[in-house]
Enzyme design. Structure first.
Site: not given
Ligand code: AGP
Length: 603
Positions: A2, A27, A75, A99-100, A479, A483, A486, A502, A598
């Site tokens: 929000c 936001r 939101w 908000n909140g 993960e 990161k 990427e 292994h 994204k």
């Molecule tokens: C993560 O840093 C990514 N950019 C990517 O792996 C992302 O998580 C993936 O494409 C899935 O996207 P979503 O969560 O919007 O479905």
């Protein structure tokens, strides 16, 4: 999430409010509204969907005189995104934006209803305006009525209130949600939940502290905390909109890492009660006949599912499997009706996840989505949705979305454990205690960030990174590696620590960097011996642990050692910061890494 704006002055009030809301669009929101007090009238407008709808609705309305107004982008948290639930909320003669989350709203609502107050919306916010009017009726003093109102509120809030019984003032309060008040050289007053709404308008601003409340009229701001009037700590406002959106951080990703504490508070608010987890969006009957769970997602969302599958089996004792959506789609999966199909997605638009969801729906399975974007394609298709409430995530590399996904899934595992009776109330209470502390666990301390900044210079080369961990720390390793690769373009892999011997241990030499996740509360000795094996082969070790580890080349000491999830969230932040700092040192575009988008809406 929000956004709030407010204005007192004689410029075009409507335009100033709409303009401010526009700056807060980034936001994320699903409805918007404004209320304007001019002369003796309050005019209010609300619209669902994009701000454009509100602009259209207000097209024939104009403001000319001195007055004031408040505005909001919502939101949805309590209640659907409808016009009735959109802010401002009204009483008989006052309007409020908030908000909140007001945690005790149900108790306050019951009290007000028993006194004959009629509620129009499903929101927690509406109690504020009715409480204010109730106190005004008895005290006949708007300032005192506002103070009494704020005293009754529990939870997080940033509030603006206008009322016909005081045509000069906007009343405000802040606790746990950001709020800024500022003025220009003419004494016009501006409010915003973020700098971005005030840029180009206010010249100097005050960042309100938790517990602050007060009122403002043209040329005058009064702030109180705990009954004491405060000195006004005004600061000049910077003039660049993009950097205001970045809030002083170098990149959106950095800002989003720092925001995790705030958004995790939003994620748990209203859902974590004293002894149980509650989701407004779910009822227990939804889980009738469910014997197993199938998670399906991509990328970071897949990693969060993988981590939480451990919790579903351990806590709720329900068989749980996890599939990468692009694999699931083409494997002719056996879909059984006693399976709850859960998709996880930040954007709600990922093509592979969406198609997998459609397959499950067409096979007659119950479906649930864990998603950050309301009204997205995935949300519209799934039977039910739990929103993660991370707010808009701009950095392509997901951070706060991951944190909130893990939190929602962890809460869901406890919700199921409660239904199935696989955990006692005492055990659930214990977990709830830990959940409540997680927002503090992820606060980024300067010392930690500085250390990672310095240390990152040693990790800009080499022939690869292995992030290793066990149990839930294995998906966290995946993960962490995702990161790094990427945004740094360095090769990184996540691996189960016990699996190194292994095969991958053959790669070990001083140019192989091992990021070892060594929590104290889960299989410490096992991971330790795996890391020792790597050290014996001369791999360079960066150990992350609450326990000193003498074979480490670099060591980041963590603070939490009592609960795996506290350790998980603390280590998550460290891996995010490490990726960020390596990428910055390499001169990469952190927020828009090469070759990535994204939201991946194609196969
Ligand atoms: C993560 O840093 C990514 N950019 C990517 O792996 C992302 O998580 C993936 O494409 C899935 O996207 P979503 O969560 O919007 O479905």
């Amino acid at each position: 999430m929000c956004g709030i704006v407010g204005y007192i002055g004689s410029d075009n009030i409507k335009e100033i409010l709409l303009d401010g809301l526009k700056e807060l669009e980034y936001r994320g929101y699903d409805s918007a509204g404004i209320a304007i007090l001019e002369e003796d009238e309050i005019n209010s407008f609300k619209a669902v969907g994009k701000l454009k709808n509100l602009v259209d609705k207000t097209a024939s309305f104009s403001t000319n005189a001195q007055g004031m107004g408040i505005g909001h982008t919502r939101w949805a948290t309590h209640g659907k995104p409808t016009e009735l639930n959109a802010h401002p909320h009204l009483g008989e003669f006052s309007y409020v934006v908030h908000n909140g989350i007001i945690e005790n709203y149900q108790e306050l609502k019951k009290e007000l209803q028993s006194e004959g107050v009629n509620f129009l919306s499903q929101t927690d916010t509406e109690v504020i305006v009715h409480l204010f009017e109730k106190y005004y009726h008895t005290l006949q003093d708007p300032k005192k009525a506002f103070v009494e109102t704020v005293k009754r509120l529990k939870g997080a809030y940033a509030i603006l209130l206008i009322t016909k019984v005081d045509k000069d003032r906007i009343f405000f309060a802040k606790n746990g949600s950001p709020m800024i008040v500022g003025n220009d050289e003419n004494g016009d007053i501006y409010f915003g939940s973020s700098d971005a709404a005030l840029i180009g308008k206010a010249k100097e601003v005050i960042y309100l502290d938790d517990g602050d409340y007060g009122w403002s009229s043209l040329g005058n701001i009064e702030i109180y905390n705990d009954g004491t009037k405060k000195e006004l700590n005004k600061k000049p406002l910077i003039g660049d909109k993009v950097s205001a959106q970045k809030g002083g951080f170098r990149f959106f990703m950095e800002k989003e890492i720092y925001e995790q504490s705030e958004v995790l508070s939003d994620t748990i608010m209203g859902r974590v009660l004293d002894e149980e987890i509650k989701f407004e969006e779910l009822d227990k009957s939804f889980f009738e006949g469910i014997e197993r769970i199938q998670f399906c997602a991509c990328g970071t969302s897949y990693n969060s599912a993988l981590a939480c599958a451990y919790l579903f089996e351990r806590d709720a004792k329900i068989p749980t499997s996890v599939e990468i959506a692009s694999e699931f789609r083409y494997k002719d999966p056996l879909l059984q009706k006693d399976t709850l199909f859960i998709v996880i997605s930040q954007s709600g638009e990922t093509a592979d996840t969406l198609e997998a969801l459609k397959m499950a729906r067409d096979a007659g399975l119950k479906t649930l989505s864990i998603c950050n974007v309301d009204n997205s394609s995935i949300v519209r298709i799934a039977d039910r949705t739990l929103l993660t409430r991370a707010g808009i995530e701009k950095g392509v590399a997901s951070t706060k979305a991951f944190a909130t996904q893990v939190m929602v899934l962890w809460m869901l595992s406890l919700y199921l454990a409660d239904i199935k009776g696989t955990m006692s109330r005492e055990e659930i209470k214990g977990e709830i205690e830990v959940i409540r502390h997680i927002p503090k666990t992820v606060v980024v301390e300067d010392r930690l960030h500085e250390k990672i900044k310095r240390l990152s210079k040693r990790y800009l080369h080499g022939h690869g990174f292995f992030y290793i961990g066990r149990d839930i720390f294995y998906p966290l390793a995946l993960e962490g590696a995702l990161k790094l690769k990427e945004i740094s373009y360095l090769h990184a892999e996540g691996y189960p620590a016990g699996e190194m011997k292994h095969g991958p241990i053959a790669l070990a030499d001083s140019e192989l960097f091992t990021i070892a996740l060594m929590p104290k509360s889960l299989h410490y000795d096992k991971v330790k011996s795996n890391v020792e094996e790597l050290s014996a082969r001369d791999a360079t070790i960066l150990a992350i642990s609450p326990e000193e580890f003498e074979l480490a080349d670099d060591f980041i000491k963590t603070k939490h050692a009592d609960h795996p999830m506290s350790e998980f969230f603390e280590m998550m932040v460290i891996t995010q910061l490490l990726a960020l700092e390596v990428s910055i040192r390499l001169g990469n575009d952190v927020d828009m890494p090469r070759n990535l988008a994204k939201s991946v809406t194609v196969e």
